[in-house]
Each structure stands twice: as C-alpha cells, then as structure tokens.
Design a protein around this motif. Sequence first.
Motif, PDB file in Angstrom:
ATOM      1  N   CYS A  75      37.282  45.116  55.008  1.00 33.43           N
ATOM      2  CA  CYS A  75      36.510  43.998  54.503  1.00 33.43           C
ATOM      3  C   CYS A  75      35.900  44.310  53.135  1.00 33.43           C
ATOM      4  O   CYS A  75      35.191  45.299  52.979  1.00 33.43           O
ATOM      5  CB  CYS A  75      35.420  43.682  55.535  1.00 33.43           C
ATOM      6  SG  CYS A  75      34.668  42.120  55.241  1.00 33.43           S
ATOM      7  N   ASP A  76      36.194  43.478  52.178  1.00 34.52           N
ATOM      8  CA  ASP A  76      35.606  43.553  50.847  1.00 34.52           C
ATOM      9  C   ASP A  76      34.098  43.243  50.938  1.00 34.52           C
ATOM     10  O   ASP A  76      33.644  42.619  51.906  1.00 34.52           O
ATOM     11  CB  ASP A  76      36.318  42.520  49.967  1.00 34.52           C
ATOM     12  CG  ASP A  76      35.706  42.379  48.604  1.00 34.52           C
ATOM     13  OD1 ASP A  76      35.554  43.404  47.919  1.00 34.52           O
ATOM     14  OD2 ASP A  76      35.381  41.240  48.208  1.00 34.52           O
ATOM     15  N   PHE A  77      33.342  43.668  49.931  1.00 30.32           N
ATOM     16  CA  PHE A  77      31.907  43.383  49.967  1.00 30.32           C
ATOM     17  C   PHE A  77      31.495  42.302  48.958  1.00 30.32           C
ATOM     18  O   PHE A  77      31.091  41.211  49.347  1.00 30.32           O
ATOM     19  CB  PHE A  77      31.086  44.659  49.740  1.00 30.32           C
ATOM     20  CG  PHE A  77      29.611  44.440  49.957  1.00 30.32           C
ATOM     21  CD1 PHE A  77      29.104  44.341  51.247  1.00 30.32           C
ATOM     22  CD2 PHE A  77      28.742  44.285  48.892  1.00 30.32           C
ATOM     23  CE1 PHE A  77      27.752  44.102  51.471  1.00 30.32           C
ATOM     24  CE2 PHE A  77      27.385  44.046  49.102  1.00 30.32           C
ATOM     25  CZ  PHE A  77      26.890  43.961  50.394  1.00 30.32           C
ATOM     26  N   ASP A  78      31.634  42.606  47.656  1.00 27.28           N
ATOM     27  CA  ASP A  78      31.137  41.673  46.633  1.00 27.28           C
ATOM     28  C   ASP A  78      31.926  40.372  46.636  1.00 27.28           C
ATOM     29  O   ASP A  78      33.152  40.380  46.498  1.00 27.28           O
ATOM     30  CB  ASP A  78      31.212  42.328  45.249  1.00 27.28           C
ATOM     31  CG  ASP A  78      30.205  43.450  45.111  1.00 27.28           C
ATOM     32  OD1 ASP A  78      29.045  43.147  44.813  1.00 27.28           O
ATOM     33  OD2 ASP A  78      30.572  44.623  45.343  1.00 27.28           O
ATOM     34  N   GLY A  79      31.237  39.259  46.801  1.00 29.78           N
ATOM     35  CA  GLY A  79      31.907  37.961  46.822  1.00 29.78           C
ATOM     36  C   GLY A  79      32.494  37.605  48.173  1.00 29.78           C
ATOM     37  O   GLY A  79      32.979  36.490  48.369  1.00 29.78           O
ATOM     38  N   THR A  80      32.448  38.551  49.112  1.00 30.73           N
ATOM     39  CA  THR A  80      32.993  38.303  50.454  1.00 30.73           C
ATOM     40  C   THR A  80      31.849  38.400  51.468  1.00 30.73           C
ATOM     41  O   THR A  80      31.471  37.398  52.076  1.00 30.73           O
ATOM     42  CB  THR A  80      34.120  39.302  50.783  1.00 30.73           C
ATOM     43  OG1 THR A  80      35.175  39.150  49.813  1.00 30.73           O
ATOM     44  CG2 THR A  80      34.691  39.069  52.167  1.00 30.73           C
ATOM     45  N   ILE A  81      31.299  39.596  51.661  1.00 32.33           N
ATOM     46  CA  ILE A  81      30.094  39.731  52.501  1.00 32.33           C
ATOM     47  C   ILE A  81      28.880  39.299  51.670  1.00 32.33           C
ATOM     48  O   ILE A  81      28.096  38.440  52.084  1.00 32.33           O
ATOM     49  CB  ILE A  81      29.943  41.175  53.012  1.00 32.33           C
ATOM     50  CG1 ILE A  81      31.128  41.557  53.910  1.00 32.33           C
ATOM     51  CG2 ILE A  81      28.615  41.310  53.769  1.00 32.33           C
ATOM     52  CD1 ILE A  81      31.138  43.015  54.332  1.00 32.33           C
TER      53      ILE A  81
ATOM     54  N   GLY B 259      39.024  39.317  51.985  1.00 33.36           N
ATOM     55  CA  GLY B 259      38.630  39.550  50.602  1.00 33.36           C
ATOM     56  C   GLY B 259      38.727  38.311  49.736  1.00 33.36           C
ATOM     57  O   GLY B 259      39.146  37.238  50.188  1.00 33.36           O
ATOM     58  N   ASP B 260      38.332  38.493  48.475  1.00 29.77           N
ATOM     59  CA  ASP B 260      38.240  37.339  47.577  1.00 29.77           C
ATOM     60  C   ASP B 260      38.736  37.579  46.154  1.00 29.77           C
ATOM     61  O   ASP B 260      38.810  36.639  45.378  1.00 29.77           O
ATOM     62  CB  ASP B 260      36.786  36.873  47.474  1.00 29.77           C
ATOM     63  CG  ASP B 260      35.970  37.783  46.565  1.00 29.77           C
ATOM     64  OD1 ASP B 260      36.027  39.018  46.753  1.00 29.77           O
ATOM     65  OD2 ASP B 260      35.312  37.268  45.643  1.00 29.77           O
ATOM     66  N   GLY B 261      39.029  38.846  45.797  1.00 32.93           N
ATOM     67  CA  GLY B 261      39.211  39.046  44.356  1.00 32.93           C
ATOM     68  C   GLY B 261      40.290  40.027  43.970  1.00 32.93           C
ATOM     69  O   GLY B 261      41.078  40.503  44.801  1.00 32.93           O
ATOM     70  N   ALA B 262      40.307  40.351  42.677  1.00 33.87           N
ATOM     71  CA  ALA B 262      41.357  41.197  42.123  1.00 33.87           C
ATOM     72  C   ALA B 262      41.390  42.574  42.774  1.00 33.87           C
ATOM     73  O   ALA B 262      42.461  43.175  42.909  1.00 33.87           O
ATOM     74  CB  ALA B 262      41.162  41.335  40.610  1.00 33.87           C
ATOM     75  N   SER B 263      40.228  43.073  43.196  1.00 34.69           N
ATOM     76  CA  SER B 263      40.223  44.408  43.801  1.00 34.69           C
ATOM     77  C   SER B 263      40.952  44.417  45.151  1.00 34.69           C
ATOM     78  O   SER B 263      41.268  45.480  45.677  1.00 34.69           O
ATOM     79  CB  SER B 263      38.789  44.932  43.966  1.00 34.69           C
ATOM     80  OG  SER B 263      38.137  44.305  45.044  1.00 34.69           O
ATOM     81  N   ASP B 264      41.224  43.242  45.696  1.00 34.12           N
ATOM     82  CA  ASP B 264      41.905  43.157  46.996  1.00 34.12           C
ATOM     83  C   ASP B 264      43.412  42.914  46.876  1.00 34.12           C
ATOM     84  O   ASP B 264      44.120  42.924  47.885  1.00 34.12           O
ATOM     85  CB  ASP B 264      41.287  42.020  47.831  1.00 34.12           C
ATOM     86  CG  ASP B 264      39.788  42.155  47.959  1.00 34.12           C
ATOM     87  OD1 ASP B 264      39.333  43.227  48.407  1.00 34.12           O
ATOM     88  OD2 ASP B 264      39.069  41.212  47.601  1.00 34.12           O
ATOM     89  N   PHE B 265      43.909  42.686  45.652  1.00 37.15           N
ATOM     90  CA  PHE B 265      45.327  42.318  45.503  1.00 37.15           C
ATOM     91  C   PHE B 265      46.242  43.386  46.100  1.00 37.15           C
ATOM     92  O   PHE B 265      47.160  43.104  46.851  1.00 37.15           O
ATOM     93  CB  PHE B 265      45.701  42.132  44.027  1.00 37.15           C
ATOM     94  CG  PHE B 265      45.109  40.909  43.370  1.00 37.15           C
ATOM     95  CD1 PHE B 265      44.305  40.022  44.073  1.00 37.15           C
ATOM     96  CD2 PHE B 265      45.372  40.652  42.029  1.00 37.15           C
ATOM     97  CE1 PHE B 265      43.764  38.902  43.456  1.00 37.15           C
ATOM     98  CE2 PHE B 265      44.842  39.530  41.410  1.00 37.15           C
ATOM     99  CZ  PHE B 265      44.035  38.656  42.117  1.00 37.15           C
TER     100      PHE B 265
END
Length: 238
Positions: free
Chosen positions: A12-18, A171-177
């Motif tokens: 699970c991503d944190f910033d923008g997600t949690i 997730g929500d962003g580029a770091s999750d691609f």
Amino acid sequence: MKTGLTAWSVLCDFDGTIAQEDVTDSLLMRFGRPGWDVLEVDWREGRIGSRECMAGQIALLDCSRAELDEHLAGMTIDPDFGRFAAAVRDARAALTIVSDGLDYAIRSMLRRHGLDGLPIVASRLVQVAPRRWKLEFPFSAADCVSASGTCKCAWAGAPRVAPGTRVLVVGDGASDFCVARRADLSFSSKRLLDHCLDHGLPHRAVANFRQALELWSAMSAPRAGHDLLSSPGRGSHP
Ligand SMILES: [Mg+2]
Ligand SMILES: [Zn+2]
C-alpha cells in the motif's frame, strides 16, 4: 489456484493513498528553502530520479522537530484505511506500507490514528541539526529502473514475496507504476489508474479505502478473487 485471501500480499502506497495529501510536498511548501521546486521540475521531466529529488529537497527543509510534528498533526488520512487494514489482517493476509515518502511522517500520522504496528518500508528522515534534516534510503536499489528512494518493485517478487503469493498494489501515482506492472492486481486511482489503463495492467479503479474495502470483501467470496484476476485491464468499476 489458492482460494480465499490468505495468499495475498498487499502493498500500500502512503502519500495520496493513505494520506489524503502528499505529505512531503506539503512540508516543502511550508518549510522548504528556495530550490526545492526546481528539483521537483527536474524529477517530473525525468532528468533525475525520485531518490535524488527527495534527497535534495529534504536537505532544503528548514523546520524544528516541534514544527514538523505540529504540521503532521494537521494532516489527514483516509477515514476508512483503518477498516481496510483490519479486514486484511482478519483475512490473515499481509499488508505492508511501501512508500517513496518519509518514514517518520508515516509512523507519526498512523500512530495518531491508532494504526501503529503496520510494517513500513520508506525512506528514513534523520535530523542533523535543530532545523536541518536529511533523507537516507535503506530500501533503494542500485538497479531501480525509476531511480526511486524506495524501490517498490523489489517488494513485488522473491525473496520478499513467498512463491504462490499474489500481490495486490493500492496506489495513486508515478511511484507505483513499476510495482503495478509486476503485481497481480492493483486498486488504482489518479495517475496510477491512467497508467494501468494505458498499459492494460490488471486493476480496479478505486477513489478511496471505502471502495477498496468493498472490493477486498467481495474477493473473499469463493471464486471472486479468481474472477477479478481473470479479466486483466478490464472493468475499472469498483
Ligand atoms: Mg502516492
Ligand atoms: Zn525500483
């Protein structure tokens, strides 16, 4: 194929997600000395990786620990994340927060919401003077394709994930691609959702953890997890 949810590893991503905002960006906007925005543009335009970007930006922070704590106390998390984490735990599946952000911020925000104890993989924020900070990268990888502070892709395969375990990314962003490309399924929003659609990655669109929880609960029905996996890239409705 295994049935039930115990064979899932949830990343699970944190910033923008949690966290409903990007915590690092909010700190830079409030406490950043000039130059952090130049690094941000360099990262967005692909000239540097997020590791180099974040290292430079955190070195430009000008705040005391008390100011940092006060700022973090004003930041909000998705009100249903706790229920989602509990449902994953109840299914005896593993949930790990894998973030390109700041471990101290994640820990502090989760603790305030009674959610300490979750495993956190993130960059390490270290105070070096009363108003100066640096970032260390215990989870970066020399061969990381996106030159990230935390190499998320490394968490989607062996040896981190046992054979037979399926990987769900939230997730929500580029770091999750990168990690979404290697995952069995993603619960995606914002830029990650576009990325999954563009690349035909198996995903479901979610706007928040209330929807993620609904999907997770549906997956505990006998064949549901299989059905979700059997239509890669299709059906983005939660
Ligand atoms: Mg994010
Ligand atoms: Zn990587």
